[in-house]
Scaffold this active site. Structure first.
Site, PDB file in Angstrom:
ATOM      1  N   ASP A  81       0.903  -1.325  -0.135  1.00 39.12           N
ATOM      2  CA  ASP A  81       0.071   0.022  -0.128  1.00 39.12           C
ATOM      3  C   ASP A  81       1.110   1.218  -0.080  1.00 39.12           C
ATOM      4  O   ASP A  81       1.657   1.467   0.992  1.00 39.12           O
ATOM      5  CB  ASP A  81      -0.901  -0.014   1.243  1.00 39.12           C
ATOM      6  CG  ASP A  81      -2.024   1.040   1.072  1.00 39.12           C
ATOM      7  OD1 ASP A  81      -1.819   1.981   0.463  1.00 39.12           O
ATOM      8  OD2 ASP A  81      -3.021   0.720   1.845  1.00 39.12           O
ATOM      9  N   ASP A  92      -3.261   7.204  -3.651  1.00 43.01           N
ATOM     10  CA  ASP A  92      -3.206   6.032  -2.568  1.00 43.01           C
ATOM     11  C   ASP A  92      -3.486   5.211  -3.400  1.00 43.01           C
ATOM     12  O   ASP A  92      -4.752   4.944  -4.006  1.00 43.01           O
ATOM     13  CB  ASP A  92      -3.983   6.605  -1.227  1.00 43.01           C
ATOM     14  CG  ASP A  92      -4.106   5.655  -0.406  1.00 43.01           C
ATOM     15  OD1 ASP A  92      -3.450   4.655  -0.256  1.00 43.01           O
ATOM     16  OD2 ASP A  92      -4.887   5.706   0.397  1.00 43.01           O
ATOM     17  N   HIS A 167     -11.512   6.052   1.939  1.00 45.08           N
ATOM     18  CA  HIS A 167     -11.741   7.365   2.667  1.00 45.08           C
ATOM     19  C   HIS A 167     -11.545   8.613   1.702  1.00 45.08           C
ATOM     20  O   HIS A 167     -11.025   8.379   0.582  1.00 45.08           O
ATOM     21  CB  HIS A 167     -10.592   7.594   3.834  1.00 45.08           C
ATOM     22  CG  HIS A 167      -9.093   7.270   3.100  1.00 45.08           C
ATOM     23  ND1 HIS A 167      -8.508   8.009   2.589  1.00 45.08           N
ATOM     24  CD2 HIS A 167      -8.650   5.995   2.820  1.00 45.08           C
ATOM     25  CE1 HIS A 167      -7.161   7.407   2.204  1.00 45.08           C
ATOM     26  NE2 HIS A 167      -7.551   5.921   2.339  1.00 45.08           N
ATOM     27  N   HIS A 175      -7.156  11.374   5.314  1.00 49.23           N
ATOM     28  CA  HIS A 175      -8.517  10.987   5.819  1.00 49.23           C
ATOM     29  C   HIS A 175      -9.450  12.197   6.119  1.00 49.23           C
ATOM     30  O   HIS A 175      -9.237  12.799   7.120  1.00 49.23           O
ATOM     31  CB  HIS A 175      -8.419  10.026   6.786  1.00 49.23           C
ATOM     32  CG  HIS A 175      -8.099   8.530   6.664  1.00 49.23           C
ATOM     33  ND1 HIS A 175      -8.508   7.409   6.915  1.00 49.23           N
ATOM     34  CD2 HIS A 175      -6.948   8.406   5.912  1.00 49.23           C
ATOM     35  CE1 HIS A 175      -8.034   6.319   6.573  1.00 49.23           C
ATOM     36  NE2 HIS A 175      -6.941   6.976   5.886  1.00 49.23           N
ATOM     37  N   GLU A 200     -11.182   1.070  -1.207  1.00 50.77           N
ATOM     38  CA  GLU A 200     -10.054  -0.179  -0.842  1.00 50.77           C
ATOM     39  C   GLU A 200     -10.697  -1.198  -0.177  1.00 50.77           C
ATOM     40  O   GLU A 200     -10.741  -1.312   1.047  1.00 50.77           O
ATOM     41  CB  GLU A 200      -9.013   0.622  -0.043  1.00 50.77           C
ATOM     42  CG  GLU A 200      -9.295   1.284   1.176  1.00 50.77           C
ATOM     43  CD  GLU A 200      -7.862   1.970   1.841  1.00 50.77           C
ATOM     44  OE1 GLU A 200      -7.185   1.304   1.915  1.00 50.77           O
ATOM     45  OE2 GLU A 200      -7.752   2.979   2.236  1.00 50.77           O
ATOM     46  N   GLU A 293      -6.734  -1.275  -4.075  1.00 54.39           N
ATOM     47  CA  GLU A 293      -7.004   0.141  -3.646  1.00 54.39           C
ATOM     48  C   GLU A 293      -6.664   1.129  -4.987  1.00 54.39           C
ATOM     49  O   GLU A 293      -5.675   0.854  -5.480  1.00 54.39           O
ATOM     50  CB  GLU A 293      -6.394   0.541  -2.580  1.00 54.39           C
ATOM     51  CG  GLU A 293      -6.638   2.159  -2.299  1.00 54.39           C
ATOM     52  CD  GLU A 293      -6.009   2.592  -0.967  1.00 54.39           C
ATOM     53  OE1 GLU A 293      -4.880   2.083  -0.771  1.00 54.39           O
ATOM     54  OE2 GLU A 293      -6.486   3.474  -0.392  1.00 54.39           O
TER      55      GLU A 293
HETATM   56 MN    MN Z   1      -3.651   2.723   0.829  1.00 58.86          MN
HETATM   57 MN    MN Z   2      -6.325   4.460   1.537  1.00 61.10          MN
END
Ligand code: MN
Ligand code: MN
Length: 308
Positions: A81, A92, A167, A175, A200, A293
């Protein structure tokens, strides 16, 4: 606004691919983590958070501490990640890889049925992500996303992880308020054009909940606090200057902190609640977990995937 996200999106997508290619038996976890973070910098970004490498039942928020000796083992299910930020605009993305998964059929791998099951976890997480992305547009209610994830995952006799969510993001904020559900539940909030969302889903054959581990290697600046110790004040200033409100690795500051008494200073920042600690998370029944994600920007009739 999409233009601001283009560069971090491309960086993440490129480095994600390079990281996947690097995964192999006996690779040190810290080498993978540092490779990802260095490549992000080489491409003109900064890590938006420490590269998370979460293996098997470890689900999220694990990054290497300093001198991490852990290795990737054949058959490990590895979630990578990563995030990049350019001028505070964040992308992200995450992917799951089976160590040795590219060598299926050769003698030195796990039993074939086991391998097939690992791929099913990986593919189901990807499918849930794709299904969500295919319906995202201005005006969609959040509960629709939770429904799609849960239905997609249940159709394979697997469970989504219910207490981890996607998020919304804003400049310098990972977030920023909206939680994007991975399970069913009434939620009439409508996503809007221009919302930047990290979607995600996490997929497991366990109970589908994560719980805190004792390990904490990632932190985030929360608030200024009165601090008696000079070194603690100095450390907090460095953290604020370098990482703003974004998560950082303890090993990052450990390496760059020129003062002495690092551990004492760090402990004071944690106990005074100037920092938020992200505990590593594991699946409660110790079952394996896969994650997929992407970051998307909501549009009137669809969405733009910036980390594709
Ligand atoms: Mn992530
Ligand atoms: Mn994330």
């Amino acid at each position: 606004m999409i233009e601001m996200y283009e560069k971090p999106g491309k960086i993440v997508s490129k480095v994600r691919g390079m990281a996947v290619n690097k995964v192999k038996e006996n690779l040190k976890v810290c080498d993978l983590v540092e490779f990802v973070e260095e490549e992000i910098k080489k491409l003109g970004g900064e890590p938006a958070f420490p590269c998370n490498i979460s293996i098997n039942e470890v689900t999220a928020h694990y990054t290497s501490p300093l001198n991490d000796e852990s290795l990737l083992n054949l058959g490990d299910l590895v979630k990578i990640d990563l995030g990049a930020q350019v001028d505070g605009y964040i992308a992200d993305s995450a992917v799951t890889v089976l160590v040795g998964g590219d060598k299926v059929g050769s003698d030195d791998l796990l039993p074939e049925v086991e391998v097939e099951f690992q791929f099913k976890l990986i593919e189901t997480a990807q499918k849930a992500l794709e299904n969500v992305i295919s319906v995202i547009k201005d005006g969609v209610e959040l509960e629709k996303i939770g429904n799609i994830v849960e239905d997609t995952v249940n159709a394979e006799n697997l469970n989504p992880v219910s207490n981890l969510t996607g998020h919304s993001m804003d400049r310098w904020i990972l977030h920023s308020g909206l939680s994007i559900p991975n399970v069913k539940g009434e939620n009439k909030h409508k996503i809007r054009e221009g919302d930047v969302l990290a979607i995600e889903p996490f997929v497991t054959n366990g109970v589908g909940r994560v719980t805190d581990m004792k390990e904490v290697y990632i932190f985030r600046f929360l608030r200024d606090r009165p601090l008696r110790m000079v070194q603690a004040r100095k450390l907090l200033d460095i953290i604020k200057q370098n990482y703003h409100n974004l998560p950082f690795a303890e090993r990052w500051v450990q390496k760059s902190f020129k003062g002495h008494q690092f551990n004492l200073a760090m402990n004071q920042l944690i106990s005074s609640r100037a920092l938020y600690p992200y505990h590593a998370l594991k699946e409660k029944s110790d079952a394996r977990v896969a994650q997929a994600e992407h970051t998307v920007i909501v549009e009137p009739d669809g969405c733009h995937i910036i980390t594709e």
